[in-house]
Enzyme design. Structure first.
Site, PDB file in Angstrom:
ATOM      1  N   TYR A   1       0.871  -1.178   0.000  1.00 10.40           N
ATOM      2  CA  TYR A   1       0.000   0.000   0.000  1.00 10.40           C
ATOM      3  C   TYR A   1       0.902   1.219   0.000  1.00 10.40           C
ATOM      4  CZ  TYR A   1      -3.438   3.482   1.469  1.00 10.40           C
ATOM      5  OH  TYR A   1      -4.235   4.601   1.531  1.00 10.40           O
TER       6      TYR A   1
ATOM      7  N   ASP B   1      -2.096  -1.175  -4.124  1.00  8.14           N
ATOM      8  CA  ASP B   1      -2.377   0.226  -4.436  1.00  8.14           C
ATOM      9  C   ASP B   1      -1.090   1.011  -4.226  1.00  8.14           C
ATOM     10  OD1 ASP B   1      -3.208   2.832  -4.621  1.00  8.14           O
ATOM     11  OD2 ASP B   1      -4.531   2.769  -2.861  1.00  8.14           O
TER      12      ASP B   1
ATOM     13  N   HIS C   1     -12.235   1.854  -4.626  1.00  6.43           N
ATOM     14  CA  HIS C   1     -11.353   1.151  -5.562  1.00  6.43           C
ATOM     15  C   HIS C   1     -12.071  -0.073  -6.123  1.00  6.43           C
ATOM     16  CE1 HIS C   1      -7.338   3.050  -4.502  1.00  6.43           C
ATOM     17  NE2 HIS C   1      -8.139   3.528  -3.558  1.00  6.43           N
TER      18      HIS C   1
END
Length: 658
Positions: A155, A196, A325
Site C-alpha cells: 500500500y 495500491d 477502488h
C-alpha cells in the site's frame, strides 16, 4: 491460480457489507487475496476480521502514533488452502514477513521473539535503522514466499503536491523497497508486486491528465521499473491491454466520479523474473508470457451500478456500498506444486490475541448449556430481579394504602419505621432496569390520576435521595401566560415529571414557602376551571406550533433562494465546507451538483465554483474557476485566461480543499 489485489478502504466496512469475512473472500474467488487500507490497529485483530474457514491470513498494522496515522493504512494477505499443514499447495506460503526491512517486532513470526532477527534485510545496509523503522512502521507491506515467486502486498504512501514531508516519505519508501527487489532479483527470485501504489504511471491511466502529467517524479520512477524502459518488471495489465482507455481502478467518492467513470489507475500488478520452464534462455520466454493468461479490473465491485439514480435527480441521498477502488485480478497457469510445508509462524492463527478468541467445540457447548440454564424458570438472574422489584412494588402500594387508611397528612415530616424499611429494601432492587408505575388516587372523579415512572438511573443508597410522597404534590399546574393562583388545583402529568432530571427537585408555587394542599383541597370540584385552563394550554400549544412551522418554511425558502445556480445546467448547487487546514479552513462554497466527468460530456459536472461569502482576497473571476482544478487539487492549465494574473502558488493556497 488466481491472485486478486483490492483496496478495501476499511476491512470491517467490507465485512459488514458482505455479511462476513468468508463471504467477502468467496465473492472474490481467488487463491491469494491481497487487501490494502484495512484500517485496523493491532489490538483490533480478532477472529471475526482475520479468521475464515479454508484461509490462512497474514496482517500488518500501523505502528506509528503520528497525528492522523493511527488506525490508518494496513495490509492483509489471505491464502485459500485445503490444509495449513503438510501441504504442497503454492497458495500456502513457505515463509512470510511483515514489512520489508526485517526490523519489525515479530517480522518473521509471532513466536520468533523481538531480537532473534536483529539484522536488516539484505540489500538495505546503506540505510540507518532509524530510517528503516520509520518507513516500515505504517503497516504498508507483507511479503509471502510461495516457492516459485515472492509476493509483495504493497500500500503505497499518498502525498499531496504541497506536502513536502509526505513527498519525502514516499520517495524514501519506494527507494528502499526497490533496493529489496533488486536484492531478490540478484538471487534469481521471481517477484510479484501487487497493491495500491498510489501512482498512475502514464496519461492513459488518468481521466484528466494534462500535458505535464508524466513529468511527475513518481511516475518517472514507476516507468523506469518497466521492461520497455530497461527495467525488470512488467506492468501486467498494460502488457495484456496496451491500448485500453478509461481502464480505471479508483474514483473520488465526494464528486460522484464513478457515474461517468472519471477516475485513475493506481492499483497494479507487476511481475519480474524468468518463466518456470527449464530452458531459461529461450527468446521470448518470461513469466508474463508463459504463465499469465489474463489480467483485468473487476468492475462489478464498483460502488456505482448501472441503473442507479443520478446525483442531480436525488441519487445524492442514496448510500452506495463498496470501496472507492475496484479489485484487479491475474490468472496464472502451469504453476506446479512445491514440496510439502506448513503455514509460517507469521500466520494470524499464531497471534496470541487471535488464538485466544478462537472458538472450540467445548466452549461452544458450554456456552449453549449456559444459555439453556438462563432460559429455564428460576435459572435467570433477571427473574430474581423481577421478583424483588415486584415485592418492592407491592410494598410501595401497601405503604400508600396505609397512608390512606391512617388519615395521616402527606406532609408529615420524617419517615416511619415501615417506610424506612421499605426504602432500604427498594434501594437494593435494581430500579434502573425497571419502569415502575405508581398510581395515586386523589379521591376525586374530576382529578386525573398521576403516573410516576422510575428513572433509568442507578439507585442511590442514601436515604436522603429517596423520593418522598410529598414531592409528588409540590408541582402546580401552570399554563403559558396563566395566573399564579394560590388555590389552583394541583395536577401532575407525565410531561411535568419527565421534564425534571431528578424527582427530588421540588417546584414551588411561591419563592418563600411551599404550598402543600390539604386533603380537603384535593377533593374539591373545579372541573370547569380545569377544562378551561386545559383548553387554553392546548390552544396556546397549537398556536406555537403553527408559528414555528411558518417560520421554518420561511427559513427554507430563504435558504433555497440564496443557493446559486450553476452556469452549465441552471440547477441548484450544493454547498461544501473546506476541511483541509489552511487560510480557507471552515469556509463554505458552492459547486455544481452533478457528478464529475469529462468536459466533453454535457451531462457531467460543469465545473462551477463559488465561495458562499464575499471575502475573496482578489478580484476577477477567481470565484468561478473550475471546481475540478481548484477543489480537487488537480494539475490545472495554468495558461488559461482566468489565471493570467494569478500565480500557481497563490491559487493552490486559496483552494487547498479536501
Amino acid at each position: 491460480m488466481k491472485i486478486v489485489t483490492y483496496n478495501v478502504n476499511s476491512l470491517r466496512t467490507r465485512i459488514s457489507q458482505f455479511g462476513s469475512l468468508r463471504q467477502l473472500l468467496l465473492s472474490l474467488d481467488a487463491d491469494i487475496i491481497c487487501f490494502q487500507e484495512t484500517k485496523l490497529a493491532k489490538q483490533e485483530l480478532r477472529a471475526d476480521v482475520v479468521w475464515a474457514d479454508g484461509y490462512e491470513s497474514f496482517f500488518s498494522c500501523t505502528r506509528t502514533v503520528d497525528r492522523g496515522r493511527t488506525g490508518y493504512s494496513g495490509v492483509a494477505t489471505f491464502c485459500r488452502v485445503k490444509s495449513a499443514f503438510s501441504s504442497s499447495e503454492v497458495a500456502l506460503p513457505v515463509d512470510a514477513e511483515e514489512g520489508f526491512t526485517g526490523l519489525l517486532e515479530n517480522a518473521r513470526g509471532f513466536g520468533t521473539g523481538k531480537d532473534e532477527f536483529p539484522n536488516v534485510a539484505e540489500g538495505l545496509e546503506e540505510f540507518s535503522r532509524e530510517l528503516l523503522l520509520k518507513v516500515d512502521s505504517e503497516g504498508r507491506c507483507i511479503i509471502t514466499d510461495h516457492g516459485h515467486f515472492v509476493l509483495f502486498n504493497i500500500y503505497g504512501p499518498r502525498a499531496e503536491c504541497d506536502d513536502t514531508e509526505r513527498i519525502q516519505f514516499k520517495h524514501t519508501f519506494f527507494k528502499i523497497l526497490q533496493r529489496r527487489w533488486e536484492s531478490l532479483l540478484r538471487r534469481g527470485r521471481r517477484i510479484l508486486v501487487v497493491g495500491d501504489l498510489n501512482i498512475a504511471p502514464a496519461a492513459i491511466d488518468r481521466c484528466d491528465a494534462g500535458p505535464d502529467f508524466e513529468k511527475n517524479e513518481f511516475r518517472k520512477w514507476f516507468r523506469s521499473l518497466l521492461v520497455e524502459n530497461g527495467g525488470s518488471f512488467f506492468d501486467v495489465f498494460r502488457a495484456k491491454h496496451p491500448e485500453r482507455r478509461e481502464a480505471y481502478t479508483c474514483w473520488p467518492t465526494n464528486t460522484g466520479a464513478e457515474e461517468f467513470n472519471f477516475g485513475t489507475r493506481i492499483d497494479h500488478i507487476l511481475i519480474a523474473g524468468s518463466c518456470l520452464h527449464k530452458k531459461h534462455n529461450l527468446e521470448g520466454h518470461d513469466f508474463v508470457t508463459c504463465h499469465v493468461t489474463e489480467c483485468n479490473i473487476l468492475t462489478q465491485f464498483k460502488r456505482w451500478k448501472p441503473g442507479n439514480t443520478p446525483r442531480w435527480k436525488g441519487g445524492r441521498s442514496i448510500k452506495l456500498e463498496g470501496s472507492d477502488h475496484a479489485p484487479v485480478c491475474i490468472s496464472l497457469f502451469e504453476i506446479p506444486n512445491i514440496p510439502q510445508h506448513s503455514t509460517p509462524s507469521f500466520s494470524t492463527r499464531y497471534c496470541p490475541q487471535v488464538e485466544g478468541c478462537q472458538q472450540t467445540l467445548v466452549s461452544m457447548l458450554m456456552r449453549r448449556q449456559s444459555a439453556a440454564k438462563v432460559n429455564t424458570p428460576g435459572g435467570s438472574s433477571s427473574s430474581d430481579e423481577k421478583a424483588i422489584v415486584q415485592s418492592c412494588n407491592q410494598s410501595v402500594k401497601s405503604s400508600i394504602e396505609a397512608y390512606k387508611l391512617s388519615g395521616k397528612s402527606l406532609d408529615q415530616p420524617g419517615p416511619t419505621e415501615d417506610s424506612a424499611s421499605i426504602t432500604d429494601e427498594c434501594s437494593q432492587a435494581s430500579f434502573h432496569n425497571v419502569s415502575n408505575e405508581m398510581l395515586l388516587n386523589l379521591g376525586s372523579n374530576n382529578t386525573k390520576q398521576m403516573r410516576c415512572v422510575q428513572p433509568n438511573k442507578k439507585a442511590r443508597h442514601s436515604q436522603s435521595s429517596q423520593l418522598s410522597l410529598t414531592s409528588f404534590f409540590q408541582k402546580t399546574s401552570k399554563c403559558a401566560g396563566g395566573d399564579h393562583s394560590s388555590d389552583a388545583v394541583i395536577s401532575l402529568n407525565q410531561a411535568d415529571l419527565s421534564s425534571s432530571n431528578h424527582y427530588s427537585r421540588i417546584t414551588r408555587m411561591n419563592d418563600d414557602e411551599s404550598i402543600i394542599p390539604e386533603k380537603s383541597d384535593l377533593n374539591i370540584s373545579a372541573s370547569s376551571r380545569n377544562l378551561g385552563e386545559l383548553d387554553a394550554c392546548q390552544y396556546s400549544e397549537k398556536e406555537k406550533r403553527s408559528v414555528a412551522l411558518l417560520e421554518w418554511q420561511r427559513i427554507q425558502q430563504h435558504m433555497q433562494s440564496s443557493i446559486p445556480l450553476c452556469k452549465g445546467h441552471g440547477e441548484s448547487c450544493v454547498s461544501r465546507i473546506v476541511k483541509k487546514e489552511g487560510p480557507n479552513s471552515g469556509r463554505r462554497f458552492y459547486v455544481c451538483a452533478r457528478a464529475e466527468g469529462p468536459a466533453s460530456n454535457p451531462e457531467a459536472n460543469c465545473g462551477y465554483f463559488k465561495w458562499a461569502d464575499l471575502r475573496s482576497k482578489r478580484k476577477g473571476r477567481q470565484a468561478d474557476l473550475s471546481y475540478a482544478d481548484l477543489v480537487l487539487g488537480r494539475e490545472a492549465n495554468w495558461s488559461s485566461p482566468d489565471l493570467v494574473s494569478l500565480s500557481k502558488h497563490q491559487l493552490v493556497e486559496d483552494a487547498k480543499l479536501s
